[in-house]
Every structure is written in C-alpha cells, then in structure tokens.
Design a protein around this motif. Structure first.
Motif, PDB file in Angstrom:
ATOM      1  N   LEU A 181       9.160   7.454  11.520  1.00  0.00           N
ATOM      2  CA  LEU A 181       8.734   6.418  10.577  1.00  0.00           C
ATOM      3  C   LEU A 181       9.292   5.064  10.995  1.00  0.00           C
ATOM      4  O   LEU A 181      10.457   4.949  11.365  1.00  0.00           O
ATOM      5  N   LEU A 182       8.469   4.058  10.919  1.00  0.00           N
ATOM      6  CA  LEU A 182       8.906   2.694  11.175  1.00  0.00           C
ATOM      7  C   LEU A 182       9.523   2.138   9.894  1.00  0.00           C
ATOM      8  O   LEU A 182       8.909   2.165   8.827  1.00  0.00           O
ATOM      9  N   LEU A 183      10.745   1.632   9.981  1.00  0.00           N
ATOM     10  CA  LEU A 183      11.427   1.034   8.838  1.00  0.00           C
ATOM     11  C   LEU A 183      11.422  -0.486   9.029  1.00  0.00           C
ATOM     12  O   LEU A 183      12.120  -1.011   9.900  1.00  0.00           O
ATOM     13  N   PRO A 184      10.622  -1.204   8.242  1.00  0.00           N
ATOM     14  CA  PRO A 184      10.513  -2.657   8.421  1.00  0.00           C
ATOM     15  C   PRO A 184      11.838  -3.365   8.155  1.00  0.00           C
ATOM     16  O   PRO A 184      12.687  -2.868   7.403  1.00  0.00           O
ATOM     17  N   ALA A 185      12.012  -4.505   8.779  1.00  0.00           N
ATOM     18  CA  ALA A 185      13.174  -5.343   8.488  1.00  0.00           C
ATOM     19  C   ALA A 185      12.964  -6.012   7.131  1.00  0.00           C
ATOM     20  O   ALA A 185      11.824  -6.313   6.750  1.00  0.00           O
ATOM     21  N   PRO A 186      14.038  -6.250   6.369  1.00  0.00           N
ATOM     22  CA  PRO A 186      13.888  -6.871   5.050  1.00  0.00           C
ATOM     23  C   PRO A 186      13.159  -8.208   5.084  1.00  0.00           C
ATOM     24  O   PRO A 186      12.474  -8.557   4.120  1.00  0.00           O
ATOM     25  N   ASP A 187      13.300  -8.973   6.205  1.00  0.00           N
ATOM     26  CA  ASP A 187      12.616 -10.266   6.233  1.00  0.00           C
ATOM     27  C   ASP A 187      11.111 -10.124   6.425  1.00  0.00           C
ATOM     28  O   ASP A 187      10.389 -11.124   6.424  1.00  0.00           O
ATOM     29  N   TRP A 240      10.289   1.909  -1.776  1.00  0.00           N
ATOM     30  CA  TRP A 240       9.742   2.942  -0.890  1.00  0.00           C
ATOM     31  C   TRP A 240       8.311   2.642  -0.456  1.00  0.00           C
ATOM     32  O   TRP A 240       7.871   3.060   0.619  1.00  0.00           O
ATOM     33  N   ARG A 241       7.581   1.890  -1.285  1.00  0.00           N
ATOM     34  CA  ARG A 241       6.182   1.595  -0.963  1.00  0.00           C
ATOM     35  C   ARG A 241       6.062   0.735   0.301  1.00  0.00           C
ATOM     36  O   ARG A 241       5.053   0.797   1.002  1.00  0.00           O
ATOM     37  N   VAL A 242       7.076  -0.081   0.583  1.00  0.00           N
ATOM     38  CA  VAL A 242       7.029  -0.916   1.790  1.00  0.00           C
ATOM     39  C   VAL A 242       7.039  -0.032   3.032  1.00  0.00           C
ATOM     40  O   VAL A 242       6.323  -0.286   4.005  1.00  0.00           O
ATOM     41  N   ASN A 264       3.662   2.531   7.478  1.00  0.00           N
ATOM     42  CA  ASN A 264       3.339   3.726   8.256  1.00  0.00           C
ATOM     43  C   ASN A 264       2.001   4.341   7.867  1.00  0.00           C
ATOM     44  O   ASN A 264       1.704   5.478   8.245  1.00  0.00           O
ATOM     45  N   ASP A 265       1.207   3.600   7.058  1.00  0.00           N
ATOM     46  CA  ASP A 265      -0.115   4.080   6.622  1.00  0.00           C
ATOM     47  C   ASP A 265      -0.030   5.460   5.980  1.00  0.00           C
ATOM     48  O   ASP A 265      -0.821   6.360   6.275  1.00  0.00           O
ATOM     49  N   ILE A 266       0.948   5.619   5.107  1.00  0.00           N
ATOM     50  CA  ILE A 266       1.128   6.893   4.408  1.00  0.00           C
ATOM     51  C   ILE A 266       0.332   6.850   3.112  1.00  0.00           C
ATOM     52  O   ILE A 266       0.608   6.039   2.224  1.00  0.00           O
ATOM     53  N   ASP A 267      -0.671   7.716   3.014  1.00  0.00           N
ATOM     54  CA  ASP A 267      -1.486   7.789   1.802  1.00  0.00           C
ATOM     55  C   ASP A 267      -0.936   8.779   0.795  1.00  0.00           C
ATOM     56  O   ASP A 267      -1.168   8.659  -0.398  1.00  0.00           O
ATOM     57  N   ASP A 268      -0.238   9.801   1.277  1.00  0.00           N
ATOM     58  CA  ASP A 268       0.372  10.787   0.380  1.00  0.00           C
ATOM     59  C   ASP A 268       1.878  10.774   0.614  1.00  0.00           C
ATOM     60  O   ASP A 268       2.390  11.443   1.500  1.00  0.00           O
ATOM     61  N   PRO A 269       2.637   9.995  -0.175  1.00  0.00           N
ATOM     62  CA  PRO A 269       4.072   9.836   0.060  1.00  0.00           C
ATOM     63  C   PRO A 269       4.887  11.077  -0.247  1.00  0.00           C
ATOM     64  O   PRO A 269       6.086  11.108   0.032  1.00  0.00           O
ATOM     65  N   THR A 288      -2.341   9.928  -3.974  1.00  0.00           N
ATOM     66  CA  THR A 288      -3.223   9.853  -2.817  1.00  0.00           C
ATOM     67  C   THR A 288      -3.433   8.438  -2.318  1.00  0.00           C
ATOM     68  O   THR A 288      -3.963   8.239  -1.239  1.00  0.00           O
ATOM     69  N   ALA A 289      -3.037   7.436  -3.078  1.00  0.00           N
ATOM     70  CA  ALA A 289      -3.266   6.070  -2.631  1.00  0.00           C
ATOM     71  C   ALA A 289      -2.154   5.182  -3.145  1.00  0.00           C
ATOM     72  O   ALA A 289      -1.570   5.438  -4.185  1.00  0.00           O
ATOM     73  N   LEU A 290      -1.879   4.124  -2.404  1.00  0.00           N
ATOM     74  CA  LEU A 290      -0.845   3.197  -2.794  1.00  0.00           C
ATOM     75  C   LEU A 290      -1.485   2.085  -3.623  1.00  0.00           C
ATOM     76  O   LEU A 290      -2.472   1.479  -3.228  1.00  0.00           O
ATOM     77  N   PRO A 291      -0.924   1.770  -4.816  1.00  0.00           N
ATOM     78  CA  PRO A 291      -1.585   0.917  -5.783  1.00  0.00           C
ATOM     79  C   PRO A 291      -1.803  -0.504  -5.332  1.00  0.00           C
ATOM     80  O   PRO A 291      -2.659  -1.184  -5.885  1.00  0.00           O
TER      81      PRO A 291
END
Length: 254
Positions: A225-231, A204-206, A211-216, A248-251
């Motif tokens: 939301l943009l869903l990246p391709a696996p590659d 989920w962190r990807v 999407n620059d989400i600080d509070d998931p 509040t922040a992604l590690p």
C-alpha cells in the motif's frame, strides 16, 4: 549493604482504548493481571521493511529501499497452577486474558469497538514494556480435578506494539514529506495504518483513495500500500468512521 529485595512479579495491565482516535490509551481497565509465576522466557522481535528492486537483465540486484520499521512484538508464556492454593480453578484467570482480544463495553457503547490496550511490566525491564495489543491468546489446559475443573493451564500470548509517538518529522517542513510503502500483514486495517502513520485513524480514506481501494474491509496480506505524505492531504481530509463490512465505494468519489 543493601538488603536483598523480594520477588518482583510480572503483570499485564489493561487500558481502555482511546475513543477519540488519540495515540494514548485511556485509564486502567480493572486491576493488573499478575502472573502466578514469572516467565522463564520472553521473545522480543523487531524488524524492518525493505522493498527489493530487481533490475531486469542486470547481473546484480538493485539497491533495496527502506520502507519503515515494523512494530515490536513480544511472545510470552503465562503458567497457571492452583493445585496448592485455595483458588481451585484457573478459568477466571484465562477468561481475563481472553478479554484482551474482545472489544471493551465502553468502546462498543461509543460505536468505536476496540479491544483494550495492554502493557507488560516486569520490574525495571523497560525494553519489553510498551503499549500493545494482544493479537492472540492460546490456552492449553493440562490438569483437571475429578469434576473436570481445570487446575493447571499454560497461556501463550502474542503482543504487538502500538506506537504512542507521533510520526517522524522532516526538520525543514515540520512533517513527513515523502511517501512510504507498507506491506500488509495479518491484522492490518486502514484505520490502524492511519493511526500508526498519521496519529489519526479517521483519515483512513486518504490511504484508500491513494490505492484505489473500493472495499476497505478486504486487505490481502502481502499487498503493498502506498502511504501518502501528510502534505499531500486535501485542505480538509476526507474523514470517517472505521470501514464496515459490505462497503463498496468511498463517499467522496464522484
């Protein structure tokens, strides 16, 4: 000449949720919840998501972009009536249905709380039989005895499909090679989206980083939301447990 078969009762089977982030449920959770009366109406919904493109100053709108198929939803009614049986209450049956919206004990013990997966089954009607989660149960009690014990109730259930299939593959690359856009709806979470898109809720962190989400824990319905391709994943994707309130922040960010 075949003999006429007897009544085939509809039922809902509960399953233990997959604790390791798999795309198949665990074993059955208790016995089937058999309907006292088969439903007289089922509402099956399937929808597709399209992104409209408005061309400023043009006389006609732009060509919309298909962003994906939404899960099937099934709405049904369970009618409960014990006025003619020895079982003098419908409370236990209603409470069993309510457990479909609460985490199982095993998932809580594994520190991965999740309600059970369910599957509605009615004979050979396969179109409405798929793994799903119960998004809502509404019980309306309509008859009571002199002591206030409920004897009759109508329960409205809303089921949403949980796809057990792997994400679609590109025949040349062996995996999805294009980004997708998902419009957030009520009940969405980053682990759920990661599970549906990549078959692994721990990535989920990807999605959060893309999407620059600080509070998931806060996903506003209607947000795209943009869903990246696996590659596009890093060599070792950032993985972690389900986001907790107050994050509040992604590690992996510096």
């Amino acid at each position: 000449m075949k003999k006429p078969t007897g009544k085939v009762s509809a039922f809902i089977q509960r399953y233990n949720p997959p604790l390791g982030g798999g795309n198949r449920p665990g074993g059955p959770l208790g016995g089937p919840v058999t309907f006292m009366f088969n439903p007289n109406q089922l509402t099956l919904t399937k929808s597709a998501s399209w992104i409209p493109h408005v061309v400023r100053g043009a006389e006609q709108v732009g060509i919309p972009e298909f962003s994906g198929s939404e899960p099937r939803t099934l709405a049904l009614t369970v009618f409960l009536d014990v006025t003619d049986s020895h079982d003098r209450t419908v409370q236990q049956r209603v409470e069993t249905l309510l457990t479909c919206c609460t985490p199982t004990r095993a998932s809580i013990a594994a520190k991965a709380p999740s309600p059970p997966w369910v599957k509605f089954t009615w004979g050979q009607f396969q179109t409405v039989s798929f793994y799903s989660y119960v998004s809502q149960v509404t019980a309306t009690y309509t008859l009571f005895d002199s002591s206030g014990t409920p004897l009759r109730a109508t329960c409205e259930l809303n089921l949403t499909e949980i796809s057990g299939s792997k994400p679609g593959q590109n025949p040349t690359s062996g995996g999805r090679s294009a980004r997708r856009v998902h419009r957030v709806v009520d009940g969405d979470s980053l682990p759920l989206l990661a599970h549906r898109e990549y078959g692994d809720p721990t990535v989920w962190r990807v999605i959060a980083e893309a999407n620059d989400i600080d509070d998931p824990t806060r996903l506003a319905p209607g947000t795209e939301l943009l869903l990246p391709a696996p590659d596009e994943f890093p060599a070792e994707p950032a993985r972690g447990h389900e986001p907790t309130a107050g994050a509040t922040a992604l590690p992996w960010r510096r």
